[in-house]
Design an enzyme around this catalytic site. Sequence first.
Site, short mmCIF file in Angstrom:
data_model
loop_
_atom_site.label_atom_id
_atom_site.label_comp_id
_atom_site.label_asym_id
_atom_site.label_seq_id
_atom_site.Cartn_x
_atom_site.Cartn_y
_atom_site.Cartn_z
N ASP A 199 0.84 -1.20 0.00
CA ASP A 199 0.00 0.00 0.00
C ASP A 199 0.88 1.25 0.00
O ASP A 199 1.75 1.40 0.86
CB ASP A 199 -0.88 -0.04 1.26
CG ASP A 199 -1.93 1.05 1.29
OD1 ASP A 199 -2.38 1.46 0.21
OD2 ASP A 199 -2.31 1.49 2.40
N GLY A 236 -7.72 8.83 6.47
CA GLY A 236 -7.68 9.09 7.91
C GLY A 236 -9.04 9.26 8.57
O GLY A 236 -10.09 9.10 7.95
P1 13P Z 1 -8.89 5.18 5.28
O1 13P Z 1 -7.98 6.02 6.09
O2 13P Z 1 -10.11 5.95 4.87
O3 13P Z 1 -9.26 3.92 5.96
O4 13P Z 1 -8.12 4.80 3.93
C1 13P Z 1 -7.13 3.80 3.94
C2 13P Z 1 -6.33 3.78 2.69
O5 13P Z 1 -6.61 4.40 1.70
C3 13P Z 1 -5.13 2.92 2.70
O6 13P Z 1 -4.41 3.04 1.53
O1 G3H Z 2 -3.26 5.30 3.55
C1 G3H Z 2 -2.52 4.87 4.43
C2 G3H Z 2 -2.92 3.74 5.28
O2 G3H Z 2 -4.00 4.07 6.13
C3 G3H Z 2 -1.74 3.20 6.04
O3 G3H Z 2 -1.44 3.96 7.16
O4 G3H Z 2 1.00 4.37 6.95
O5 G3H Z 2 -0.14 4.58 9.15
O6 G3H Z 2 0.20 2.34 8.11
P1 G3H Z 2 0.01 3.80 7.88
ZN ZN Z 3 -4.49 5.04 0.70
#
Ligand code: 13P
Ligand code: G3H
Ligand code: ZN
Length: 358
Positions: A83, A189
């Site tokens: 991600d 977020g």
């Molecule tokens: P949210 O913060 O809305 O859960 O989105 C998560 C996200 O896009 C991770 O890549």
């Molecule tokens: O978009 C980001 C995800 O919510 C991951 O969050 O980098 O705090 O693990 P993180």
């Molecule tokens: Zn994201």
Amino acid sequence: MPLVNTKKMFEKAIDGGFAIGAFNVNNMEIIQGIMEAVASEKAPVILQISKGAREYANIRYLKALIDTAVAEYPDIPIAVHCDHGDTVDLCKECVSDGYTSVMIDGSHHSFDENVRLTKAVAEFSHAQDPYVSVEAELGQLGGIEEDVVGADDYEENIEKYLTDPEQAAEFWKASKCDSLAVAIGTSHGAFKFKKEPKLAFNRIEQIMKTCPGLPLVMHGSSSVPKEFVDKVNTFAVIDNSKPELIAAFAKAGVNWEQMPKSMGVPEDQISKACQQYAVCKVNIDTDIRLGLTASILEVWANDNIKVFEWLKAGGKGTQPAFNFDPRKYLGPARKAVKEMVARKLHVLGAAGKAGLCS
Ligand code: 13P
Ligand code: G3H
Ligand code: ZN
């Protein structure tokens, strides 16, 4: 079944009017909660690992947990996805670690640099056997993701941050990405919007016209359900030894709340995006964090209340125990993750679709 890439999942999702849930994982309880939910709802799943999660948990621990999930749930198609990969090197490392899908997020760079990065990751990932899927991003989301903070005026001037349909077509052709994360009014977020947002369905339609067949991804798709924010605020631990702190908040006219009120993306709009448009991957992290945290706070608050009641009654007999056995609060937290994920699978229409994607 071994881990899968996202190719077949997305084909079936586009045809069938549903989307695959991509849930962020950071530890054992989150992975177990997600897997219990997808198994009971018979849904395909993408387990996604951010750079932060990779560092926090050590990727070898996470991979061992995911390999265990694959063995425990042979009928569930599972993809492991990077991600918001921010460099080509990180994406390559993820591929070597056995991820079946990677995201290279060049959305904060110029268009040309974004193409260059994505193309490099696509060339490398597509040459693997088996094929590794590549997600890219074009446009700007609001909120906070990793260390990147969205623009201040995102909510007021959202149009200027949305993905440009013509650019999307050019980007897809030049970069050879397999799917595209688009800015269509979502935000990362827990503190997304001050007023109820509206997804830019007309913009999605335009992107679908310029990019026919391209699987679209919606990041920042948590709904921040009010009942969970309320639960966090109800059970949040206030330091009773510092009443002056609470009094100072009250004097300043500030309500004591751990989490200020905020709106997420309404679940009915998410369902519409999955059913009627080419959105076939929906990213959810915040709502899982909320469910998990609210549950832990509730367990601790209930323990505190028992001690408080005992003190009020004169403190006779044995003091009620305070739970410091992690299983006593992480067990319910894992169940809260399961319940949240099961709820989301119905929002996305993914429940019952595991067989279709295997
Ligand atoms: P949210 O913060 O809305 O859960 O989105 C998560 C996200 O896009 C991770 O890549
Ligand atoms: O978009 C980001 C995800 O919510 C991951 O969050 O980098 O705090 O693990 P993180
Ligand atoms: Zn994201």
